[in-house]
Scaffold this motif. Structure first.
Motif: not given
Length: 225
Positions: A48-61
């Motif tokens: 559905a979505k792919l990103t390398v923008v850090p969000r929360g504790r994730a470096a990407g998701y």
């Protein structure tokens, strides 16, 4: 709506976070590994979505499509494990190094494999016997292992490892087969930072995306060299 969903599931964006370029690259390959497996394995949920923008504790998701099915088959669970491990597999193939980024992936994969063996009777070697229960646990706490012999516990551990090793091999083979496309998608992801599921599918098919519109003035993310 998309931003609200991402904020609830992953936490707020951290665009002010200082991220080394080397770490962005590792994150990009890791998430593209997840996405490739999700898109190509027959029983997995698509991207559905792919990103390398850090969000929360994730470096990407990599966010998969929502799944509303009531019953999950063994092949679907095996694909879930492979998708969870595909990020680490991509890191291993590209960088030949081990990082800490796959901690949650390993926990997810192990949890699925353990439930397959101990709760859902999906192991031919262990048999159609419940070795764990979630009944009567205080304030939840997850499934509790039932009394068993050391021999049975060792067999369960062996079966869990067998499931995870097989899934990791599948993920590694899949990424190796499409390695050229992985490099191409990572290059685009690092430039655009976020891809929709449709954009990822187009890139995977060898298509070219439309150029991004001119960016409005904003505070850019700080990248450490």
């Amino acid at each position: 709506m998309d931003e609200a969903r991402d904020r609830v599931l992953m936490g707020p964006e951290r665009r002010s976070m200082v991220v080394r370029e080397a770490d962005r690259k590792v994150t990009a390959y890791h998430e593209v590994g997840h996405a490739l497996a999700a898109q190509l394995l027959p029983h997995a949920n698509r991207v559905a979505k792919l990103t390398v923008v850090p969000r929360g504790r994730a470096a990407g998701y990599m966010m998969p499509d929502a799944d509303d099915r009531l019953h999950v088959t063994r092949p679907a669970l095996e694909d879930m494990i492979a998708v969870a491990l595909a990020g680490r597999a991509a890191e291993d193939i590209i960088f030949h190094e081990i990082t800490t980024g796959a901690q949650n992936d390993f926990q997810q994969a192990t949890s699925i494999a353990r439930r397959m063996v101990t709760e859902w009777g999906m192991s031919d070697r262990i048999g159609k016997v419940a070795h764990a229960t979630d009944q009567g646990t205080y304030l939840g706490g997850g499934a509790q292992m039932l009394p068993m012999s050391e021999h049975t516990a060792a067999r369960i551990d062996d079966e869990i490892k067998t499931l995870i090793d097989a899934a990791y091999t599948r993920a590694t083979d899949l990424i190796g087969e499409h390695l050229t496309r992985v490099h191409e998608i990572v290059s685009v992801l690092l430039t655009r930072e976020t891809l929709t599921g449709e954009e990822f599918a187009a890139l995977l098919n060898g298509e070219t995306l439309e150029p991004l519109p001119p960016a409005t003035p904003s505070t850019p993310p700080r990248i450490a060299g």
